[in-house]
Design a protein around this motif. Structure first.
Motif, PDB file in Angstrom:
ATOM      1  N   VAL A  56     -15.390 -47.214  -7.290  1.00 47.67           N
ATOM      2  CA  VAL A  56     -16.105 -48.460  -7.540  1.00 47.67           C
ATOM      3  C   VAL A  56     -17.512 -48.147  -8.031  1.00 47.67           C
ATOM      4  O   VAL A  56     -18.246 -47.387  -7.424  1.00 47.67           O
ATOM      5  N   GLY A  57     -17.874 -48.713  -9.159  1.00 51.87           N
ATOM      6  CA  GLY A  57     -19.214 -48.543  -9.701  1.00 51.87           C
ATOM      7  C   GLY A  57     -19.428 -47.246 -10.467  1.00 51.87           C
ATOM      8  O   GLY A  57     -20.559 -46.950 -10.847  1.00 51.87           O
ATOM      9  N   GLN A  58     -18.387 -46.472 -10.676  1.00 47.76           N
ATOM     10  CA  GLN A  58     -18.521 -45.219 -11.409  1.00 47.76           C
ATOM     11  C   GLN A  58     -18.412 -45.458 -12.914  1.00 47.76           C
ATOM     12  O   GLN A  58     -17.805 -46.430 -13.354  1.00 47.76           O
ATOM     13  N   PRO A  59     -18.967 -44.559 -13.715  1.00 55.05           N
ATOM     14  CA  PRO A  59     -18.882 -44.725 -15.172  1.00 55.05           C
ATOM     15  C   PRO A  59     -17.449 -44.499 -15.681  1.00 55.05           C
ATOM     16  O   PRO A  59     -16.610 -43.934 -14.974  1.00 55.05           O
ATOM     17  N   PRO A  60     -17.190 -44.928 -16.905  1.00 55.21           N
ATOM     18  CA  PRO A  60     -15.827 -44.807 -17.461  1.00 55.21           C
ATOM     19  C   PRO A  60     -15.286 -43.377 -17.492  1.00 55.21           C
ATOM     20  O   PRO A  60     -14.081 -43.176 -17.338  1.00 55.21           O
ATOM     21  N   VAL A  61     -16.157 -42.391 -17.669  1.00 51.77           N
ATOM     22  CA  VAL A  61     -15.676 -41.004 -17.718  1.00 51.77           C
ATOM     23  C   VAL A  61     -15.007 -40.625 -16.390  1.00 51.77           C
ATOM     24  O   VAL A  61     -14.003 -39.907 -16.378  1.00 51.77           O
ATOM     25  N   LEU A  93     -14.566 -33.942 -20.495  1.00 53.85           N
ATOM     26  CA  LEU A  93     -15.170 -35.166 -21.023  1.00 53.85           C
ATOM     27  C   LEU A  93     -16.696 -35.076 -21.023  1.00 53.85           C
ATOM     28  O   LEU A  93     -17.357 -35.569 -21.942  1.00 53.85           O
ATOM     29  N   GLY A  94     -17.253 -34.447 -19.994  1.00 50.57           N
ATOM     30  CA  GLY A  94     -18.702 -34.233 -19.975  1.00 50.57           C
ATOM     31  C   GLY A  94     -19.149 -33.292 -21.078  1.00 50.57           C
ATOM     32  O   GLY A  94     -20.202 -33.497 -21.705  1.00 50.57           O
ATOM     33  N   TRP A  95     -18.349 -32.267 -21.345  1.00 50.05           N
ATOM     34  CA  TRP A  95     -18.683 -31.327 -22.409  1.00 50.05           C
ATOM     35  C   TRP A  95     -18.609 -31.987 -23.774  1.00 50.05           C
ATOM     36  O   TRP A  95     -19.390 -31.660 -24.677  1.00 50.05           O
ATOM     37  N   LEU A  96     -17.708 -32.955 -23.922  1.00 50.14           N
ATOM     38  CA  LEU A  96     -17.594 -33.688 -25.182  1.00 50.14           C
ATOM     39  C   LEU A  96     -18.709 -34.733 -25.331  1.00 50.14           C
ATOM     40  O   LEU A  96     -18.813 -35.362 -26.387  1.00 50.14           O
ATOM     41  N   GLY A  97     -19.490 -34.927 -24.299  1.00 52.89           N
ATOM     42  CA  GLY A  97     -20.595 -35.858 -24.385  1.00 52.89           C
ATOM     43  C   GLY A  97     -20.257 -37.287 -24.018  1.00 52.89           C
ATOM     44  O   GLY A  97     -20.975 -38.216 -24.364  1.00 52.89           O
TER      45      GLY A  97
END
Length: 98
Positions: A56-61, A93-97
């Motif tokens: 809950v409340g986390q970003p889409p990634v 996903l973090g590495w892809l920005g």
């Protein structure tokens, strides 16, 4: 420490023991009842509720990585592979920005 401190410690210790004994009694009665089937699904329900409340409340990634982990869990039914896949998806996903 004063006598009041020791009295409080004793009271809290008795309350802790009482809670555990009540849990043992309730668990024994539940196992013997017609509702015992609930105990079979309880560990999975606890995990699902913990994961859902943490999303809950986390970003889409985070949701995408959780979805990838869910897909791996369905395919493999293996906890370690699921965790590694979820972390890898999040890192990728973090590495892809994203």
């Amino acid at each position: 420490m004063s006598g009041a401190h020791w009295a409080l410690i004793g009271l809290l210790a008795m309350a802790a023991v009482a809670i555990r004994v009540a849990g043992l009694i309730a668990g024994g009665r539940l196992r013997a009842s017609r509702h015992a089937w609930v105990l079979d699904d309880l560990p999975g329900l606890i995990v699902v509720s913990l994961v859902a409340s943490s999303l809950v409340g986390q970003p889409p990634v985070t949701w995408i990585a959780a979805g990838a982990a869910l897909g791996i869990a369905i395919l493999t039914n293996h906890v370690i592979v699921t965790m590694v896949a979820g972390v890898a998806a999040y890192a990728g996903l973090g590495w892809l920005g994203m």
